[in-house]
Write a protein that holds these residues in place. Structure first.
Motif, PDB file in Angstrom:
ATOM      1  N   GLN A   1      -1.490 -78.648 -45.769  1.00  0.00           N
ATOM      2  CA  GLN A   1      -1.783 -78.356 -47.166  1.00  0.00           C
ATOM      3  C   GLN A   1      -0.848 -77.303 -47.771  1.00  0.00           C
ATOM      4  OE1 GLN A   1      -5.879 -77.360 -46.460  1.00  0.00           O
ATOM      5  NE2 GLN A   1      -6.556 -79.455 -46.817  1.00  0.00           N
ATOM      6  N   GLU A   2      -0.406 -76.356 -46.955  1.00  0.00           N
ATOM      7  CA  GLU A   2       0.510 -75.327 -47.463  1.00  0.00           C
ATOM      8  C   GLU A   2       1.277 -74.701 -46.312  1.00  0.00           C
ATOM      9  OE1 GLU A   2       0.405 -71.438 -50.427  1.00  0.00           O
ATOM     10  OE2 GLU A   2      -1.413 -71.975 -49.359  1.00  0.00           O
TER      11      GLU A   2
ATOM     12  N   ASN B   1       0.270 -82.993 -47.353  1.00  0.00           N
ATOM     13  CA  ASN B   1      -0.317 -82.949 -48.692  1.00  0.00           C
ATOM     14  C   ASN B   1       0.137 -81.725 -49.493  1.00  0.00           C
ATOM     15  OD1 ASN B   1      -1.772 -85.250 -48.028  1.00  0.00           O
ATOM     16  ND2 ASN B   1      -3.537 -84.109 -47.324  1.00  0.00           N
ATOM     17  N   ARG B   2       1.262 -81.138 -49.121  1.00  0.00           N
ATOM     18  CA  ARG B   2       1.747 -79.957 -49.840  1.00  0.00           C
ATOM     19  C   ARG B   2       2.171 -80.326 -51.252  1.00  0.00           C
ATOM     20  NH1 ARG B   2       6.570 -77.943 -46.756  1.00  0.00           N
ATOM     21  NH2 ARG B   2       6.803 -80.157 -46.348  1.00  0.00           N
ATOM     22  N   ASN B   3       2.043 -79.372 -52.170  1.00  0.00           N
ATOM     23  CA  ASN B   3       2.481 -79.588 -53.552  1.00  0.00           C
ATOM     24  C   ASN B   3       3.997 -79.581 -53.666  1.00  0.00           C
ATOM     25  OD1 ASN B   3      -0.144 -79.743 -54.509  1.00  0.00           O
ATOM     26  ND2 ASN B   3      -0.284 -77.542 -54.844  1.00  0.00           N
ATOM     27  N   ASN B   4       4.678 -78.851 -52.754  1.00  0.00           N
ATOM     28  CA  ASN B   4       6.135 -78.736 -52.790  1.00  0.00           C
ATOM     29  C   ASN B   4       6.682 -79.093 -51.417  1.00  0.00           C
ATOM     30  OD1 ASN B   4       6.111 -77.466 -55.463  1.00  0.00           O
ATOM     31  ND2 ASN B   4       5.208 -75.746 -54.391  1.00  0.00           N
ATOM     32  N   ASP B   5       7.900 -79.583 -51.376  1.00  0.00           N
ATOM     33  CA  ASP B   5       8.473 -79.941 -50.081  1.00  0.00           C
ATOM     34  C   ASP B   5       9.356 -78.842 -49.496  1.00  0.00           C
ATOM     35  OD1 ASP B   5      10.541 -80.172 -51.851  1.00  0.00           O
ATOM     36  OD2 ASP B   5      11.216 -82.132 -51.164  1.00  0.00           O
TER      37      ASP B   5
END
Length: 192
Positions: free
Chosen positions: A109-110, A52-56
């Motif tokens: 998540q991060e 569910n990270r905002n960036n890959d």
């Protein structure tokens, strides 16, 4: 005049990509597992994961007056973490079984290491955030995990990304260890 304009655009683009091309597009990350046995007595669990990270990307290189350069993981981080957890739970005596009554979902998540350029060194600031969601018989238990670390590595020109990826591996390994050693998780799984 048009030709000169296109040559200038080409030269600027080439100079921008030359800085970024020094770094690889992706690095290999792989958490390791160090789990002691005898925690579970054959309890069956199913294990799934979500990224569910905002960036890959997992590394962001920041240098003065330049756009950040980002580097991803060459292998699937979600699969790496899921396999490490599955290995750890198996080492502890649990049986990984699809469709088991006790369901565990790992949510990433991060995972980010910021590489910040200094004068004669660079700082690597890492942040990791994940959670486990456990479900059984209509009950749900959620546990958050966070890790942060900072290290300084010498280097005048470019950061050595093998050292940065090794630092990420270390934090991912410690995150898996935290999850496997968590008494709340062990109690939820063991109370079948």
């Amino acid at each position: 005049m048009k030709t000169l304009k296109w040559l200038m655009v080409g030269a600027i683009t080439l100079s921008l990509t030359a800085c970024a091309s020094y770094y690889p597009v992706a690095v290999d990350v792989k958490p390791t597992v160090d789990a002691s046995g005898g925690v579970y007595r054959g309890q069956a669990i199913s294990l799934t994961s979500q990224d569910n990270r905002n960036n890959d990307y997992i590394i962001q290189i920041e240098q003065n007056n330049k756009a950040p350069v980002v580097v991803g993981a060459s292998n699937n981080l979600k699969i790496q973490m899921e396999q490490a957890l599955a290995q750890g739970f198996s080492d502890q005596g649990a049986v990984i079984e699809q469709g088991a009554n006790t369901q565990i979902q790992l949510e990433i998540q991060e995972v980010l290491a910021r590489v910040i350029r200094g004068h004669i060194s660079y700082d690597v600031v890492q942040k990791l955030r994940m959670q486990l969601v456990l479900k059984r018989d209509g009950r749900t238990f959620t546990k958050q995990y966070r890790r942060s670390a900072q290290a300084e590595f010498p280097g005048r020109l470019h950061p050595e990304l093998d050292k940065v990826s090794a630092a990420i591996d270390e934090q991912l390994t410690l995150m898996v260890k935290d999850m496997l050693a968590d008494r709340d998780i062990q109690q939820f799984i063991g109370a079948q």
